[in-house]
Design a protein around this motif. Structure first.
Motif, short mmCIF file in Angstrom:
data_model
loop_
_atom_site.label_atom_id
_atom_site.label_comp_id
_atom_site.label_asym_id
_atom_site.label_seq_id
_atom_site.Cartn_x
_atom_site.Cartn_y
_atom_site.Cartn_z
N CYS A 1 0.82 -1.23 0.00
CA CYS A 1 0.00 0.00 0.00
C CYS A 1 0.85 1.27 0.00
O CYS A 1 0.40 2.33 0.45
CB CYS A 1 -0.93 -0.02 1.20
SG CYS A 1 -2.18 -1.32 1.16
N ASP A 2 2.08 1.16 -0.50
CA ASP A 2 2.98 2.31 -0.68
C ASP A 2 3.48 2.91 0.62
O ASP A 2 3.74 4.13 0.72
CB ASP A 2 2.31 3.41 -1.53
CG ASP A 2 1.95 2.91 -2.92
OD1 ASP A 2 2.75 2.16 -3.51
OD2 ASP A 2 0.86 3.26 -3.41
N VAL A 3 3.63 2.07 1.65
CA VAL A 3 4.28 2.48 2.89
C VAL A 3 5.45 1.52 3.11
O VAL A 3 5.35 0.56 3.87
CB VAL A 3 3.32 2.45 4.09
CG1 VAL A 3 4.01 2.97 5.35
CG2 VAL A 3 2.07 3.28 3.79
N PRO A 4 6.59 1.77 2.42
CA PRO A 4 7.72 0.85 2.50
C PRO A 4 8.63 1.15 3.69
O PRO A 4 8.53 2.20 4.34
CB PRO A 4 8.47 1.12 1.20
CG PRO A 4 8.22 2.59 0.95
CD PRO A 4 6.82 2.86 1.46
N GLY A 5 9.52 0.20 3.98
CA GLY A 5 10.57 0.43 4.95
C GLY A 5 10.16 0.29 6.40
O GLY A 5 10.90 0.69 7.30
N VAL A 6 8.98 -0.27 6.68
CA VAL A 6 8.53 -0.44 8.05
C VAL A 6 9.17 -1.69 8.65
O VAL A 6 9.25 -2.73 8.01
CB VAL A 6 7.00 -0.55 8.13
CG1 VAL A 6 6.53 -0.71 9.58
CG2 VAL A 6 6.33 0.67 7.50
N THR A 7 9.63 -1.58 9.89
CA THR A 7 10.17 -2.72 10.61
C THR A 7 9.55 -2.78 12.00
O THR A 7 8.98 -1.80 12.48
CB THR A 7 11.71 -2.62 10.77
OG1 THR A 7 12.03 -1.43 11.50
CG2 THR A 7 12.39 -2.60 9.41
N GLN A 8 9.64 -3.95 12.62
CA GLN A 8 9.23 -4.07 14.02
C GLN A 8 10.44 -3.79 14.88
O GLN A 8 11.50 -4.38 14.71
CB GLN A 8 8.69 -5.47 14.32
CG GLN A 8 8.26 -5.62 15.78
CD GLN A 8 7.71 -6.99 16.12
OE1 GLN A 8 7.23 -7.71 15.25
NE2 GLN A 8 7.78 -7.37 17.39
N ARG A 9 10.28 -2.87 15.84
CA ARG A 9 11.37 -2.54 16.75
C ARG A 9 10.86 -2.56 18.18
O ARG A 9 9.66 -2.40 18.43
CB ARG A 9 11.97 -1.17 16.42
CG ARG A 9 12.54 -1.10 15.00
CD ARG A 9 13.47 0.06 14.81
NE ARG A 9 14.70 -0.07 15.62
CZ ARG A 9 15.75 0.75 15.51
NH1 ARG A 9 15.72 1.73 14.61
NH2 ARG A 9 16.81 0.58 16.26
N GLY A 10 11.78 -2.74 19.11
CA GLY A 10 11.36 -2.92 20.48
C GLY A 10 10.53 -4.19 20.59
O GLY A 10 10.72 -5.15 19.84
N ILE A 11 9.60 -4.20 21.51
CA ILE A 11 8.73 -5.37 21.65
C ILE A 11 7.62 -5.35 20.62
O ILE A 11 7.29 -6.37 20.02
CB ILE A 11 8.13 -5.41 23.07
CG1 ILE A 11 9.23 -5.62 24.11
CG2 ILE A 11 7.08 -6.53 23.19
CD1 ILE A 11 8.75 -5.54 25.55
N SER A 12 7.05 -4.18 20.38
CA SER A 12 5.81 -4.15 19.59
C SER A 12 5.67 -2.95 18.69
O SER A 12 4.61 -2.77 18.08
CB SER A 12 4.61 -4.19 20.54
OG SER A 12 4.65 -3.09 21.44
N ASP A 13 6.68 -2.09 18.59
CA ASP A 13 6.55 -0.89 17.76
C ASP A 13 6.69 -1.21 16.28
O ASP A 13 7.39 -2.15 15.88
CB ASP A 13 7.64 0.14 18.13
CG ASP A 13 7.41 0.79 19.46
OD1 ASP A 13 6.33 0.58 20.06
OD2 ASP A 13 8.31 1.52 19.93
N LEU A 14 6.06 -0.38 15.47
CA LEU A 14 6.34 -0.33 14.04
C LEU A 14 7.12 0.96 13.80
O LEU A 14 6.74 2.02 14.31
CB LEU A 14 5.04 -0.34 13.23
CG LEU A 14 4.17 -1.58 13.39
CD1 LEU A 14 2.88 -1.43 12.60
CD2 LEU A 14 4.91 -2.84 12.96
#
Length: 220
Positions: free
Chosen positions: A110-123
């Motif tokens: 949906c054109d939102v690239p580069g997202v990762t999971q960080r910490g316990i539960s953050d995007l």
């Protein structure tokens, strides 16, 4: 100041109850209808909230069933909530990882690239948080909800929340404004309504894939 009376988090109650009744997985993607504050199940108001400001503004304080620190919801956020019938009550970390991967893939489409999971539960995108998530697992049900920061009012975050009593390493002591990003500030094009529409379609199309990935999670 005395604690503010909390209201059980109810925005997804209909979805959760229907999933319990018919054992069918469901996804909701929507903009919050109004400004509110949500505190985690074990949250401490005196540590996490600017209670005087919340009370003065007449803002509803919800208590969610899952853990995590407090968040502010406003119409500049986008909530993605998922309810799945799943046996057992264990495997929280595995479920978190599987749902995060599934959601991140849909965001990329949906054109939102580069997202990762960080910490316990953050995007996150880079070192900026663009979503906070919680998960609640009870016998026969997994409920997950994340708040995507599309174009949030960060003035409200500063007004209603203190610096959190615990934080992921990558926050590194930063203030809310320096830590929290938004899709708008990062130059990503999707508006809230358009992203909600596209995400809803994509996540529902891939719901069976998520069910399959969670079918082997640890149960007790």
């Amino acid at each position: 100041m005395a604690d503010i009376v909390t209201v059980p988090y109810s925005l997804d109650d209909v979805m959760i109850n229907r999933t319990r009744e018919d054992q069918t997985s469901r996804v909701r993607v929507y903009e919050p209808p109004a400004v509110s504050v949500v505190i985690g199940r074990g949250g401490k108001q005196e540590l996490e909230l600017n209670r005087d400001n919340i009370a003065a503004d007449g803002v509803i304080l919800y208590k969610r069933p899952g853990g995590g620190c407090s968040v502010v919801l406003d119409p500049g956020n986008l909530i993605v909530s998922i309810a799945l019938p799943l046996e057992g009550i264990g495997g929280i970390k595995t479920a978190f990882a599987a749902i995060s991967d599934w959601l991140i893939t849909a965001l990329t489409v949906c054109d939102v690239p580069g997202v990762t999971q960080r910490g316990i539960s953050d995007l996150a995108i880079g070192d900026r948080k663009i979503g906070g998530s919680c998960i609640y697992r009870t016998r026969g049900l997994v409920y997950y909800s994340t708040t995507l920061l599309v174009d949030p009012d960060l003035d409200l975050v500063d007004r209603y929340l203190t610096h959190p009593p615990r934080e992921p390493d990558y926050r590194a002591g930063r203030s809310h404004r320096k830590f929290m990003g938004s899709l708008k500030s990062l130059g990503l094009p999707p508006g809230g309504a358009d992203l909600a529409y596209r995400l809803n379609i994509m996540l529902n199309l891939r719901l069976e894939e998520l069910e399959d990935s969670l079918s082997g999670t640890e149960t007790v």
